[in-house]
Design an enzyme around this catalytic site. Structure first.
Site, PDB file in Angstrom:
ATOM      1  N   GLU A 278     -29.327 -51.182  11.196  1.00  0.00           N
ATOM      2  CA  GLU A 278     -28.466 -52.171  10.517  1.00  0.00           C
ATOM      3  C   GLU A 278     -28.039 -53.262  11.491  1.00  0.00           C
ATOM      4  O   GLU A 278     -27.914 -54.436  11.117  1.00  0.00           O
ATOM      5  CB  GLU A 278     -27.244 -51.496   9.904  1.00  0.00           C
ATOM      6  CG  GLU A 278     -27.571 -50.461   8.837  1.00  0.00           C
ATOM      7  CD  GLU A 278     -28.490 -51.006   7.749  1.00  0.00           C
ATOM      8  OE1 GLU A 278     -28.296 -52.141   7.291  1.00  0.00           O
ATOM      9  OE2 GLU A 278     -29.439 -50.275   7.370  1.00  0.00           O
ATOM     10  N   TRP A 281     -30.794 -55.615  11.502  1.00  0.00           N
ATOM     11  CA  TRP A 281     -30.760 -56.520  10.335  1.00  0.00           C
ATOM     12  C   TRP A 281     -29.812 -57.693  10.618  1.00  0.00           C
ATOM     13  O   TRP A 281     -30.058 -58.829  10.247  1.00  0.00           O
ATOM     14  CB  TRP A 281     -30.265 -55.789   9.079  1.00  0.00           C
ATOM     15  CG  TRP A 281     -31.348 -55.162   8.270  1.00  0.00           C
ATOM     16  CD1 TRP A 281     -31.624 -53.838   8.176  1.00  0.00           C
ATOM     17  CD2 TRP A 281     -32.311 -55.831   7.417  1.00  0.00           C
ATOM     18  NE1 TRP A 281     -32.687 -53.636   7.327  1.00  0.00           N
ATOM     19  CE2 TRP A 281     -33.126 -54.838   6.846  1.00  0.00           C
ATOM     20  CE3 TRP A 281     -32.552 -57.163   7.093  1.00  0.00           C
ATOM     21  CZ2 TRP A 281     -34.167 -55.143   5.958  1.00  0.00           C
ATOM     22  CZ3 TRP A 281     -33.586 -57.471   6.214  1.00  0.00           C
ATOM     23  CH2 TRP A 281     -34.388 -56.473   5.663  1.00  0.00           C
ATOM     24  N   TRP A 310     -31.775 -72.207 -13.417  1.00  0.00           N
ATOM     25  CA  TRP A 310     -30.703 -71.223 -13.548  1.00  0.00           C
ATOM     26  C   TRP A 310     -29.864 -71.471 -14.788  1.00  0.00           C
ATOM     27  O   TRP A 310     -29.778 -72.603 -15.269  1.00  0.00           O
ATOM     28  CB  TRP A 310     -29.809 -71.269 -12.303  1.00  0.00           C
ATOM     29  CG  TRP A 310     -30.540 -71.009 -11.020  1.00  0.00           C
ATOM     30  CD1 TRP A 310     -30.880 -71.934 -10.076  1.00  0.00           C
ATOM     31  CD2 TRP A 310     -31.044 -69.749 -10.541  1.00  0.00           C
ATOM     32  NE1 TRP A 310     -31.557 -71.324  -9.033  1.00  0.00           N
ATOM     33  CE2 TRP A 310     -31.666 -69.993  -9.291  1.00  0.00           C
ATOM     34  CE3 TRP A 310     -31.030 -68.446 -11.030  1.00  0.00           C
ATOM     35  CZ2 TRP A 310     -32.264 -68.982  -8.533  1.00  0.00           C
ATOM     36  CZ3 TRP A 310     -31.619 -67.445 -10.280  1.00  0.00           C
ATOM     37  CH2 TRP A 310     -32.226 -67.708  -9.054  1.00  0.00           C
ATOM     38  N   ASN A 345     -22.223 -52.043   0.833  1.00  0.00           N
ATOM     39  CA  ASN A 345     -23.532 -52.724   0.880  1.00  0.00           C
ATOM     40  C   ASN A 345     -24.378 -52.498  -0.377  1.00  0.00           C
ATOM     41  O   ASN A 345     -24.965 -53.417  -0.917  1.00  0.00           O
ATOM     42  CB  ASN A 345     -24.309 -52.286   2.113  1.00  0.00           C
ATOM     43  CG  ASN A 345     -25.655 -52.986   2.202  1.00  0.00           C
ATOM     44  OD1 ASN A 345     -25.719 -54.210   2.206  1.00  0.00           O
ATOM     45  ND2 ASN A 345     -26.733 -52.215   2.211  1.00  0.00           N
ATOM     46  N   TRP A 363     -27.889 -68.034  -7.333  1.00  0.00           N
ATOM     47  CA  TRP A 363     -27.353 -67.136  -6.312  1.00  0.00           C
ATOM     48  C   TRP A 363     -26.349 -67.836  -5.404  1.00  0.00           C
ATOM     49  O   TRP A 363     -25.463 -67.203  -4.838  1.00  0.00           O
ATOM     50  CB  TRP A 363     -28.498 -66.540  -5.476  1.00  0.00           C
ATOM     51  CG  TRP A 363     -29.393 -67.559  -4.833  1.00  0.00           C
ATOM     52  CD1 TRP A 363     -30.498 -68.139  -5.389  1.00  0.00           C
ATOM     53  CD2 TRP A 363     -29.257 -68.153  -3.546  1.00  0.00           C
ATOM     54  NE1 TRP A 363     -31.056 -69.049  -4.519  1.00  0.00           N
ATOM     55  CE2 TRP A 363     -30.320 -69.082  -3.369  1.00  0.00           C
ATOM     56  CE3 TRP A 363     -28.346 -67.993  -2.499  1.00  0.00           C
ATOM     57  CZ2 TRP A 363     -30.497 -69.837  -2.217  1.00  0.00           C
ATOM     58  CZ3 TRP A 363     -28.521 -68.743  -1.339  1.00  0.00           C
ATOM     59  CH2 TRP A 363     -29.579 -69.658  -1.204  1.00  0.00           C
ATOM     60  N   TRP A 386     -27.871 -62.466  -0.046  1.00  0.00           N
ATOM     61  CA  TRP A 386     -28.009 -63.090  -1.368  1.00  0.00           C
ATOM     62  C   TRP A 386     -29.451 -63.479  -1.651  1.00  0.00           C
ATOM     63  O   TRP A 386     -29.967 -63.263  -2.744  1.00  0.00           O
ATOM     64  CB  TRP A 386     -27.066 -64.306  -1.504  1.00  0.00           C
ATOM     65  CG  TRP A 386     -25.750 -63.850  -2.035  1.00  0.00           C
ATOM     66  CD1 TRP A 386     -24.643 -63.520  -1.311  1.00  0.00           C
ATOM     67  CD2 TRP A 386     -25.427 -63.594  -3.414  1.00  0.00           C
ATOM     68  NE1 TRP A 386     -23.649 -63.077  -2.148  1.00  0.00           N
ATOM     69  CE2 TRP A 386     -24.098 -63.123  -3.442  1.00  0.00           C
ATOM     70  CE3 TRP A 386     -26.112 -63.719  -4.612  1.00  0.00           C
ATOM     71  CZ2 TRP A 386     -23.459 -62.780  -4.636  1.00  0.00           C
ATOM     72  CZ3 TRP A 386     -25.483 -63.381  -5.798  1.00  0.00           C
ATOM     73  CH2 TRP A 386     -24.172 -62.910  -5.792  1.00  0.00           C
TER      74      TRP A 386
END
Ligand SMILES: Cc1cc2nc3c(=O)[nH]c(=O)nc-3n(C[C@H](O)[C@H](O)[C@H](O)COP(=O)(O)OP(=O)(O)OC[C@H]3O[C@@H](n4cnc5c(N)ncnc54)[C@H](O)[C@@H]3O)c2cc1C
Length: 480
Positions: A278, A281, A310, A345, A363, A386
């Site tokens: 993580e 990441w 959208w 998460n 988004w 996102w």
């Protein structure tokens, strides 16, 4: 005089610029520039502002104990902070500046302007990369390009960390004599001007002392089971250190080294390796943001997805923000965010995917809403998360992958305990019905029916992505 310029690194421990500045014999001072207009511009949540300001109060005291003055100036925004810094350098006869690098675009532009202004005065700026484990330009593919796929990045990242074997930053050397905290009043005034619920602030104890305690507690109690428990929002399975890592009250290297040390115990090895993944990441999204600056301007990583059309359904957006979509786990997640300033998460992925796929709302609106509420709001991780969820990003979820809110709920909150905590209207339902309350409408008083059907979403999303891809290909063709 040497100046240590603090930004997103509000700690004394594990802080290379501070240690290096104090290694010589020149006098050393520290500076922090408040930029509330920049916070407004970046949608920084009030609870995060409170965390930063309270951490600054602690930092001022810690620096005093080291014999270093901390000056806090209210600069307004980044542009004015360049003038303020140049003025400070002139006024105090600063000869060198030490700081940790920031990587998002506005911060980079500010730092370039500062470096230029100070260069003209013959004052060098020494930059360090303590905010990441691996600096953002250190790793390249065989073709010399940045890594855009996490697994390949992680392989190189692991090798780099093994080779470099970074050692802890030596403790800063203490200076004799009394030091001052100039600008404590500026911090206290900014705190008083914040409009934020004290109970929310109390959930996030500020400063590096608390961050260090939290790291120790996590490593001793939860790290070994991290892989097994991290996906269950009702369990304290994750570290809760994101706010400390993003505001810099905890050095990423200290977090990494604590996990590596824990790996000596065979029982903790798997959990620790998973947790280190993580941290990788975190580095991955930072290097992506740094190397693709268009992302900071709101661009999707995959250009074809910029042509998606959208939905502008405001009622749907309001229902999502308020945790009233009729899907219990999505709603519990959104209420957790608003009530605590943090979201688990798995639920960030679920609620982001719900907004961008079930409701097909841009988004970027969700990204902004998260920033306005998250105590750990961090542009790189938030944008990365996102774009992953909306399938517009690098190494993102494939566009045809749509989480089922019911299935996620049954898997990760099987007993419905998390839902019951945040959606008390449903607390009386049994652990089957609580995931699909519309099946017992008489039991779930005051809770809305689903605002959209889950069935058919996958097909709609696939068709929208195909249309965007075709339009993009046509555009590219006509540009040739
Ligand atoms: C839509 C979305 C938005 C997100 N927004 C943010 C954000 O604004 N700030 C933020 O710090 N994280 C963000 N994340 C990543 C992740 O959800 C949080 O870091 C994590 O939930 C924080 O809890 P923790 O500290 O207990 O994490 P742990 O599970 O204990 O992980 C340890 C640390 O690793 C880092 N990390 C973990 N997962 C990720 C990830 N997927 N991407 C990048 N870093 C990660 C964090 O620094 C975290 O503190 C987002 C994820 C998604 C899907």
């Amino acid at each position: 005089m040497r100046l240590v310029w603090f930004r997103n690194d509000l700690r004394c421990h594990g802080h290379r610029p501070l240690t290096q500045a104090l290694a010589g014999n020149e006098p050393v001072s520290a500076l922090y520039m408040l930029c509330p207009q920049q916070w407004d511009h970046h949608d920084v949540a009030p609870v995060r502002r409170a965390y930063v300001l309270n951490s600054l109060l602690e930092l001022g005291e810690s620096l005093q104990r080291l014999g270093v003055d901390l000056h806090v100036i209210n600069a307004g925004d980044f542009q004015r902070s360049v003038d303020q810094l140049a003025g400070f350098v002139d006024e105090h006869g600063v000869t060198e500046v030490f700081c940790n690098r920031d990587y998002p675009l506005n911060e980079l532009n500010r730092d370039r302007a500062v470096a230029e202004r100070l260069q003209a005065r013959g004052v060098p700026v020494h930059g360090f990369d303590d905010q990441m484990l691996v600096p953002p330009r250190a790793l390249n593919t065989g073709k010399g390009t940045p890594y855009t796929v996490f697994t390949a990045f992680k392989k190189r990242w692991d090798a780099w960390m093994d080779d470099a074997d970074p050692q802890p930053v030596p403790a800063p050397r203490k200076r004799p004599g009394a030091a001052r905290f100039v600008g404590r009043g500026v911090v206290e005034r900014a705190l008083n001007e914040l409009s934020v619920d004290e109970r929310l602030v109390a959930l996030w104890p500020a400063g590096e002392k608390d961050a260090a305690k939290q790291l120790q507690r996590f490593v001793e109690q939860d790290l070994a089971d991290y892989r097994r428990r991290r996906d269950f929002p009702d369990q304290p399975g994750t570290s809760g250190l994101s706010v400390a890592l993003s505001a810099g009250t905890l050095a990423p290297l200290d977090a990494y080294r604590a996990a590596r040390l824990a790996m000596a115990d065979a029982g903790a090895r798997d959990g620790a390796a998973c947790w280190i993944g993580e941290l990788a990441w975190r580095d991955f999204y930072r290097q992506i943001l740094h190397r693709f600056p268009r992302l900071a301007k709101g661009a999707p990583f995959r250009p074809e997805t910029g042509l998606l059309r959208w939905s502008d359904n405001e009622e749907h957006f309001a229902a999502w923000c308020q945790g009233r979509t009729g899907y219990p786990l999505v709603d519990a997640a959104m209420r957790q965010l608003v009530q605590t300033g943090w979201m688990h998460n798995r639920l960030r992925m679920l609620s982001a995917m719900f907004l961008s796929k079930h409701l097909f709302i841009d988004w970027r609106r969700g990204e902004r809403f998260f920033m306005r509420h998250l105590v750990d709001g961090d542009f790189a991780a938030n944008n990365g998360g996102w774009q992953w969820s909306a399938s517009t990003g690098t190494d993102a979820a494939p566009y045809f992958r749509v989480f089922s809110p019911m299935r996620q709920s049954q898997r990760f909150d099987a007993e419905g305990r998390f839902i019951a905590r945040y959606v008390p209207e449903l607390a009386e339902l049994d652990n089957k019905t609580i995931h699909e309350p519309w099946k017992q409408p008489l039991m779930s008083h005051g809770y809305p029916p689903p605002i959209v059907a889950h069935q058919g979403v996958k097909q709609q999303v696939e068709s929208a992505f195909r249309q965007a891809r075709d339009a993009w290909q046509q555009q590219q063709g006509s540009n040739q």
